[in-house]
Design an enzyme around this catalytic site. Sequence first.
Site, PDB file in Angstrom:
ATOM      1  N   THR A 189      -4.383  -3.027  -1.455  1.00 19.09           N
ATOM      2  CA  THR A 189      -4.991  -2.618  -0.177  1.00 19.09           C
ATOM      3  C   THR A 189      -6.506  -2.683  -0.274  1.00 19.09           C
ATOM      4  O   THR A 189      -7.079  -2.324  -1.312  1.00 19.09           O
ATOM      5  CB  THR A 189      -4.603  -1.197   0.286  1.00 19.09           C
ATOM      6  OG1 THR A 189      -5.459  -0.823   1.367  1.00 19.09           O
ATOM      7  CG2 THR A 189      -4.725  -0.140  -0.781  1.00 19.09           C
TER       8      THR A 189
ATOM      9  N   MET B 234     -13.504  -1.332   7.891  1.00 19.60           N
ATOM     10  CA  MET B 234     -12.114  -0.863   7.911  1.00 19.60           C
ATOM     11  C   MET B 234     -11.937   0.386   7.045  1.00 19.60           C
ATOM     12  O   MET B 234     -12.668   0.594   6.077  1.00 19.60           O
ATOM     13  CB  MET B 234     -11.168  -1.976   7.480  1.00 19.60           C
ATOM     14  CG  MET B 234     -10.822  -2.915   8.615  1.00 19.60           C
ATOM     15  SD  MET B 234      -9.536  -4.071   8.148  1.00 19.60           S
ATOM     16  CE  MET B 234      -9.042  -4.663   9.771  1.00 19.60           C
TER      17      MET B 234
ATOM     18  N   GLY C 299       0.807  -1.206   0.000  1.00 17.25           N
ATOM     19  CA  GLY C 299       0.000   0.000   0.000  1.00 17.25           C
ATOM     20  C   GLY C 299       0.844   1.263   0.000  1.00 17.25           C
ATOM     21  O   GLY C 299       1.993   1.262  -0.487  1.00 17.25           O
ATOM     22  N   ASN C 300       0.300   2.313   0.602  1.00 13.51           N
ATOM     23  CA  ASN C 300       0.979   3.612   0.560  1.00 13.51           C
ATOM     24  C   ASN C 300       2.359   3.587   1.206  1.00 13.51           C
ATOM     25  O   ASN C 300       3.320   4.128   0.665  1.00 13.51           O
ATOM     26  CB  ASN C 300       0.102   4.667   1.229  1.00 13.51           C
ATOM     27  CG  ASN C 300      -1.024   5.107   0.316  1.00 13.51           C
ATOM     28  OD1 ASN C 300      -0.810   5.282  -0.889  1.00 13.51           O
ATOM     29  ND2 ASN C 300      -2.221   5.263   0.849  1.00 13.51           N
TER      30      ASN C 300
ATOM     31  N   GLN D 257     -12.656  -8.858   6.911  1.00 11.63           N
ATOM     32  CA  GLN D 257     -12.733  -8.101   5.654  1.00 11.63           C
ATOM     33  C   GLN D 257     -11.489  -8.284   4.784  1.00 11.63           C
ATOM     34  O   GLN D 257     -11.502  -7.992   3.596  1.00 11.63           O
ATOM     35  CB  GLN D 257     -12.907  -6.598   5.951  1.00 11.63           C
ATOM     36  CG  GLN D 257     -14.230  -6.265   6.595  1.00 11.63           C
ATOM     37  CD  GLN D 257     -14.196  -4.905   7.283  1.00 11.63           C
ATOM     38  OE1 GLN D 257     -14.528  -3.902   6.690  1.00 11.63           O
ATOM     39  NE2 GLN D 257     -13.788  -4.860   8.540  1.00 11.63           N
TER      40      GLN D 257
ATOM     41  N   GLU E 179     -14.090   2.966  10.300  1.00 16.06           N
ATOM     42  CA  GLU E 179     -13.464   3.032  11.633  1.00 16.06           C
ATOM     43  C   GLU E 179     -12.887   4.423  11.917  1.00 16.06           C
ATOM     44  O   GLU E 179     -12.803   4.844  13.064  1.00 16.06           O
ATOM     45  CB  GLU E 179     -12.382   1.961  11.781  1.00 16.06           C
ATOM     46  CG  GLU E 179     -11.282   2.077  10.736  1.00 16.06           C
ATOM     47  CD  GLU E 179     -10.256   0.958  10.784  1.00 16.06           C
ATOM     48  OE1 GLU E 179     -10.036   0.378  11.858  1.00 16.06           O
ATOM     49  OE2 GLU E 179      -9.650   0.670   9.731  1.00 16.06           O
TER      50      GLU E 179
ATOM     51  N   ASP F 117      -8.199  -0.740   1.313  1.00 16.01           N
ATOM     52  CA  ASP F 117      -8.633   0.651   1.493  1.00 16.01           C
ATOM     53  C   ASP F 117      -8.829   1.396   0.164  1.00 16.01           C
ATOM     54  O   ASP F 117      -9.455   2.453   0.141  1.00 16.01           O
ATOM     55  CB  ASP F 117      -7.611   1.423   2.339  1.00 16.01           C
ATOM     56  CG  ASP F 117      -7.552   0.934   3.773  1.00 16.01           C
ATOM     57  OD1 ASP F 117      -8.482   0.215   4.184  1.00 16.01           O
ATOM     58  OD2 ASP F 117      -6.575   1.258   4.485  1.00 16.01           O
TER      59      ASP F 117
END
Length: 358
Positions: free
Chosen positions: A136, A180, A113-114, A285, A233, A138
Amino acid sequence: MGRRVGILTAGGDCPGLNATIRGAAKALYQKFGEDVEIVGIRNGYAGLISGDAQEMKQSDFSGILTTGGTILGTQRTPFKMMQVVEDDGIDKVARMKKTYHKLGLDCLLCLGGNGTHKTANLLRSEGLNVIGLPKTIDNDIWGTDVTFGFHTAVDIATEVIDRIHTTASSHRRVMVIELMGNKAGWLTLYSGIAGGADIILIPEQPYDIGNVVKAIDRRNEKGRTFSILAVAEGAYDVQEAKMKKKERAAYRAERGLKTATTRIAADIERITGFETRIAVPGHIQRGGSPSAYDRVLATQFGTYAAKLVEEEHYGVAVAMVNGEVVDHPLEEIAGKSKLVPADCPMLEVARSMGVSLG
Ligand code: F6P
């Protein structure tokens, strides 16, 4: 001329990591035959720092398309600590460079991810040949429309919302589902829409509890005796939005309720009197087999990375833009993240459906 390719997976795991590894490996074997060697680095950058690596065989990449997690293991090694020498006296960047050269790598594929992309960019600036691949749940990596893992997580979160609908309606309850996403609300927004949530609260749109309560009351007036909230969250209210980090922490500590969902549920119950429950699917998740969508995406990304290796086109991150797989210079994307913008069409879709965004 062959290639010796290192692969690592860093940060939180997600469905599709193995499918991406497989996509890259199979395409590399197709391109180079016996002339490619693949080295798996264990547990992300931690393995690169400690020199924990293993030679992979073609058979290691079979049977992993459908498996969750990562065959290489992963770990969070925060970017902000990468250039800090801690008590153990280890210069992490020097160690990573040493491992890379000791292993005789031509390049390194970094799936993450980042944070992973920031470290990949640091390694690039140190002269290593690096390629980033966007994973990710996200979906918050800048420069790509989608990351692998996201759609599977949306499917899982949607099933959670579906299942909670039946118990919410049987008990005539308000159900607050914590999804999440600390900074990015993509997962909550998409699964909230897919699962028919009545209220969707994401970090990018601070909520007013008064509006949340109004939305529940409106439903009640229409005879709908239950309500479903999909809450990221990292969601916070309009008061908290005005506060600095420390002040916000103190305000939350004073209430004694640690998470957004506990604060929201307590407020709803206190103001409306409706029985309210919280559900936290948590790491479910991120677990299990990738969806068909993510398997395809992962395979597209993996095979594209193999093409980049063939072309010796390094220092880039793979991305999906308007349905096409492309690459961006790592330095362009490192340090940025893609949050839900205020003009995101999906927010408008939610509003048009009468969904409250708080
Ligand atoms: O970055 C993915 C993510 O699942 C976030 O949505 C979540 O906030 C975080 O990781 C949880 O991290 P950990 O698995 O380290 O508890």
